[in-house]
Design an enzyme around this catalytic site. Structure first.
Site, short mmCIF file in Angstrom:
data_model
loop_
_atom_site.label_atom_id
_atom_site.label_comp_id
_atom_site.label_asym_id
_atom_site.label_seq_id
_atom_site.Cartn_x
_atom_site.Cartn_y
_atom_site.Cartn_z
N TYR A 145 31.38 -12.43 66.12
CA TYR A 145 31.30 -12.11 64.71
C TYR A 145 29.84 -11.78 64.37
O TYR A 145 29.02 -12.67 64.17
CB TYR A 145 31.76 -13.28 63.85
CG TYR A 145 33.24 -13.53 63.83
CD1 TYR A 145 34.14 -12.69 64.46
CD2 TYR A 145 33.76 -14.64 63.15
CE1 TYR A 145 35.51 -12.93 64.43
CE2 TYR A 145 35.13 -14.88 63.10
CZ TYR A 145 35.99 -14.02 63.76
OH TYR A 145 37.34 -14.26 63.73
N PHE A 149 43.17 -12.48 58.60
CA PHE A 149 43.37 -11.43 57.60
C PHE A 149 44.34 -11.94 56.53
O PHE A 149 45.33 -11.29 56.21
CB PHE A 149 43.91 -10.15 58.22
CG PHE A 149 42.98 -9.50 59.20
CD1 PHE A 149 41.61 -9.58 59.02
CD2 PHE A 149 43.47 -8.80 60.29
CE1 PHE A 149 40.74 -8.99 59.92
CE2 PHE A 149 42.60 -8.20 61.19
CZ PHE A 149 41.24 -8.29 61.01
N GLY A 165 48.13 -9.63 54.64
CA GLY A 165 49.41 -9.81 55.31
C GLY A 165 50.55 -9.99 54.35
O GLY A 165 50.55 -9.48 53.25
N PRO A 169 56.31 -7.96 53.30
CA PRO A 169 54.97 -7.61 52.83
C PRO A 169 54.79 -7.96 51.36
O PRO A 169 55.72 -7.88 50.57
CB PRO A 169 54.93 -6.09 53.04
CG PRO A 169 56.00 -5.80 54.03
CD PRO A 169 57.07 -6.83 53.79
N LEU A 190 44.33 -12.01 53.40
CA LEU A 190 44.52 -11.20 52.20
C LEU A 190 45.12 -9.84 52.52
O LEU A 190 45.23 -8.98 51.65
CB LEU A 190 43.18 -11.01 51.46
CG LEU A 190 42.48 -12.30 51.05
CD1 LEU A 190 41.27 -12.00 50.20
CD2 LEU A 190 43.43 -13.23 50.32
#
Length: 282
Positions: free
Chosen positions: A60, A207, A211, A217, A209
């Site tokens: 990262y 992730f 999915g 969805p 925010l």
């Protein structure tokens, strides 16, 4: 939603709303590199707000700004209740983007690099991150996971996790050593979520925010409607809906901006009604 903490591995009590360090160096893969001092300020503010679970990885970073170094500079000496989770397995290519996988023989070196970068004598939680950007499954993980289990036996790692895995791979790992957490893409794998819940294993979507919830969805219009009704942001509704999935689900939204951090942490107090959840899952 009334349960705010989770006992990771049965002995580390953490807040279910944590912090993901991936965006400390840059907001996007191709966006500008952020100032290191801003990242340090974000990390210190996160801990001030009660975050005690930070998710990171050696890869990262960009442009000389690396999450693990920021964490060490910002937070040492570490608080006793702070849990730092990292992951090993991916190997960055020439462009810095993880595009290869470490062999079993390389994993010890990667874990030792994390120990040095973070300034720790023992890593709280280490995930074996499997595969590349594709979905889970399709390869054996036993040999590599056994290496991490050996490091756990030596006392260099406290708890083990797996990331980007399917049910077969999770079973492989659990046959070798206890698995404390599964970190998969926030998707519709409800069967695996149910398995981790039954076993008391943390389910940590990455992730979070981007999915879905409840196997379908998240629709932006429905999220917006719920957010407007509650006087919240769409991101807060999505974080709250993730925490509502299961008492073993942990959220690790990441950011490199303090006002986004404060907004994300405030989502831990957002209460979604059954009507709200039904609308989001419709």
């Amino acid at each position: 939603m009334t349960i705010k903490t989770f006992s990771l591995g049965g002995d580390l009590e953490i807040n279910r709303l944590g912090f993901g360090a991936m965006r400390l160096a840059a907001g996007t893969r191709t966006g500008p590199v952020r100032d290191a001092q801003t990242g340090i300020a974000v990390l210190r503010r996160a801990v001030e707000l009660g975050v005690n679970h930070i998710d990171t990885a050696a890869f990262y970073g960009r442009g000389g700004v690396w999450a693990n170094e920021l964490i060490r500079k910002a937070l040492t000496p570490y608080r006793d209740d702070l849990v730092i989770a990292t992951k090993v397995g991916p190997l960055p290519g020439p462009d810095g983007v993880p595009s290869g996988q470490a062999t079993a023989d390389q994993l010890r070196g990667l874990a030792e690099t994390d120990l040095r970068a973070l300034g720790l004598e023992r890593l709280d939680l280490v995930y074996l991150r499997v595969g590349g950007v594709t979905g889970a499954g399709g390869e054996a993980i036993a040999e590599r996971f056994a290496v991490l289990a050996g490091l756990r036996a030596e006392g260099l790692i406290r708890h083990l996790g797996v990331s980007n895995v399917d049910a077969v791979q999770l079973a492989e790992a659990r046959a070798i050593a206890p698995v404390a957490a599964v970190q998969n893409r926030h998707s519709d794998d409800l069967k695996l979520l149910a398995e981790t819940e039954d076993a008391g294993i943390a389910y940590v979507p990455y992730f979070p925010l981007g999915g879905g919830i409840g196997g379908s969805p998240i629709d932006a219009e429905r999220v917006g409607a719920v957010a407007a009704r509650l006087g919240a942001t769409a991101a807060q509704v999505m974080i709250a809906s993730l925490l509502a999935m299961s008492s073993t689900a942990l959220a690790i939204p990441g950011t490199g901006l303090i006002h986004h951090l404060e907004e994300n942490v405030a989502a831990g107090d957002l209460r979604l009604s059954e009507e709200d959840l039904s609308e989001l899952r419709r």
